[in-house]
Design an enzyme around this catalytic site. Structure first.
Site, PDB file in Angstrom:
ATOM      1  N   LYS A  52      35.749  33.822  37.894  1.00 48.97           N
ATOM      2  CA  LYS A  52      35.371  33.723  39.302  1.00 48.97           C
ATOM      3  C   LYS A  52      33.835  33.666  39.444  1.00 48.97           C
ATOM      4  CE  LYS A  52      39.549  36.196  40.774  1.00 48.97           C
ATOM      5  NZ  LYS A  52      40.084  37.353  41.540  1.00 48.97           N
ATOM      6  N   TYR A  92      46.052  30.619  46.710  1.00 49.24           N
ATOM      7  CA  TYR A  92      46.427  31.953  47.204  1.00 49.24           C
ATOM      8  C   TYR A  92      47.341  31.831  48.423  1.00 49.24           C
ATOM      9  CZ  TYR A  92      43.036  34.488  44.225  1.00 49.24           C
ATOM     10  OH  TYR A  92      42.356  35.060  43.167  1.00 49.24           O
ATOM     11  N   THR A 134      44.698  44.319  39.276  1.00 49.83           N
ATOM     12  CA  THR A 134      43.865  43.693  40.322  1.00 49.83           C
ATOM     13  C   THR A 134      42.666  44.566  40.692  1.00 49.83           C
ATOM     14  OG1 THR A 134      45.929  42.783  41.202  1.00 49.83           O
ATOM     15  CG2 THR A 134      43.995  42.681  42.641  1.00 49.83           C
ATOM     16  N   ASN A 155      36.386  41.066  41.020  1.00 50.34           N
ATOM     17  CA  ASN A 155      37.097  41.436  39.784  1.00 50.34           C
ATOM     18  C   ASN A 155      37.059  40.358  38.695  1.00 50.34           C
ATOM     19  OD1 ASN A 155      38.963  39.712  40.862  1.00 50.34           O
ATOM     20  ND2 ASN A 155      40.580  41.242  41.123  1.00 50.34           N
ATOM     21  N   HIS A 158      40.621  35.468  37.150  1.00 45.45           N
ATOM     22  CA  HIS A 158      41.995  35.270  37.620  1.00 45.45           C
ATOM     23  C   HIS A 158      42.886  34.914  36.440  1.00 45.45           C
ATOM     24  CE1 HIS A 158      45.480  33.742  39.779  1.00 45.45           C
ATOM     25  NE2 HIS A 158      45.443  32.704  38.940  1.00 45.45           N
ATOM     26  N   GLU A 169      49.996  26.673  39.437  1.00 46.41           N
ATOM     27  CA  GLU A 169      48.531  26.723  39.491  1.00 46.41           C
ATOM     28  C   GLU A 169      47.896  25.657  38.587  1.00 46.41           C
ATOM     29  OE1 GLU A 169      47.531  30.786  38.622  1.00 46.41           O
ATOM     30  OE2 GLU A 169      48.470  31.520  40.459  1.00 46.41           O
TER      31      GLU A 169
HETATM   32  P1  TYD Z   1      46.358  39.282  43.839  1.00 43.28           P
HETATM   33  O1  TYD Z   1      46.955  37.939  43.645  1.00 43.28           O
HETATM   34  O2  TYD Z   1      47.190  40.313  44.557  1.00 43.28           O
HETATM   35  O3  TYD Z   1      45.907  39.948  42.467  1.00 43.28           O
HETATM   36  P2  TYD Z   1      45.576  39.316  41.033  1.00 43.28           P
HETATM   37  O4  TYD Z   1      44.258  38.591  41.144  1.00 43.28           O
HETATM   38  O5  TYD Z   1      45.485  40.511  40.120  1.00 43.28           O
HETATM   39  O6  TYD Z   1      46.709  38.403  40.670  1.00 43.28           O
HETATM   40  O7  TYD Z   1      44.998  39.136  44.675  1.00 43.28           O
HETATM   41  C1  TYD Z   1      44.175  38.024  44.504  1.00 43.28           C
HETATM   42  C2  TYD Z   1      42.749  38.458  44.656  1.00 43.28           C
HETATM   43  O8  TYD Z   1      42.522  38.908  45.980  1.00 43.28           O
HETATM   44  C3  TYD Z   1      42.357  39.627  43.770  1.00 43.28           C
HETATM   45  O9  TYD Z   1      42.078  39.246  42.446  1.00 43.28           O
HETATM   46  C4  TYD Z   1      41.172  40.162  44.494  1.00 43.28           C
HETATM   47  C5  TYD Z   1      41.492  39.904  45.964  1.00 43.28           C
HETATM   48  N1  TYD Z   1      41.992  41.122  46.629  1.00 43.28           N
HETATM   49  C6  TYD Z   1      41.099  41.840  47.424  1.00 43.28           C
HETATM   50  O10 TYD Z   1      39.922  41.458  47.565  1.00 43.28           O
HETATM   51  N2  TYD Z   1      41.535  42.977  48.028  1.00 43.28           N
HETATM   52  C7  TYD Z   1      42.813  43.436  47.882  1.00 43.28           C
HETATM   53  O11 TYD Z   1      43.166  44.495  48.480  1.00 43.28           O
HETATM   54  C8  TYD Z   1      43.717  42.694  47.064  1.00 43.28           C
HETATM   55  C9  TYD Z   1      45.134  43.162  46.849  1.00 43.28           C
HETATM   56  C10 TYD Z   1      43.261  41.534  46.454  1.00 43.28           C
END
Ligand code: TYD
Length: 193
Positions: A52, A92, A134, A155, A158, A169
């Protein structure tokens, strides 16, 4: 003398099956082949990994690629792109209605992303464990998020969360011609025969 004969025999056997067009590099016996579809070769599993914008800005691209390489997965596609709002909203689609989505959109479209397709046995599930949960505050050290991030909104990486998600995807982010089938010479040492 016996030892020499055994050695020669082992050498001969190690080249069986590697008589491809490239005589100079018998173990790299096939050049990359471009697909017309994003489907992996039969029995191969693929996933989408994306570094990211925070990971790119912080210079973590190499470190993240290294983790997948050293685990034994094969890189079959990679590109740097500025993600559009439309692509992100498709990617998303399940999060569009969430209250945090506008922040995710601003973050994910704020700078370049490195998108990759990695291939290997069980790569979808293994990548998820390598990436970590996550929310980085829940992530163990040793995972990518556990080592490189401290907040859910930054974070770093992805990873597709299921086989179906990965297929969807990969089709969204890549064209078939951007993915390469190639024979990795370390495969015999990382996968079951
Ligand atoms: P998600 O698809 O639930 O998690 P992952 O990336 O682990 O598959 O969420 C997508 C992204 O959305 C996540 O990486 C970071 C963001 N996000 C937030 O900013 N706040 C939140 O409370 C959540 C659940 C996700």
């Amino acid at each position: 003398m016996l030892q020499l004969r055994v050695f020669v025999r082992v050498l001969q056997q190690s080249h069986v099956g590697n008589q491809g067009p490239n005589k100079a590099f018998p173990l790299a016996h096939s050049a990359g082949r471009r697909n017309t579809s994003t489907a992996p070769p039969a029995a191969a599993e693929r996933t989408l990994i994306a570094v990211k914008p925070d990971g790119v800005q912080r210079g973590l691209v190499g470190k993240i690629i290294q983790r997948f390489e050293q685990r034994g997965f094969k890189l079959v596609g990679i590109k740097m792109l500025q993600v559009s709002k439309d692509l992100l909203s498709e990617h998303y689609c399940e999060l569009r209605a969430k209250p945090f989505y506008p922040d995710v959109q601003a973050y994910m479209t704020s700078g370049p992303v490195i998108a990759m397709v990695w291939e290997g046995d069980n790569v979808v599930q293994t990548s998820r464990s390598m990436v970590g949960p996550t929310d980085p505050t829940q992530a163990q050290s040793g995972t990518i998020r556990g080592d490189f991030s401290i907040h859910v909104s930054r974070n770093v990486v992805h990873a597709s969360d299921s086989l179906e998600g990965a297929q969807r995807e990969i089709q969204l982010w890549f064209e078939g011609k951007d993915l390469l089938d190639w024979d990795c010479c370390s495969r015999a040492w990382t996968h079951r025969p």
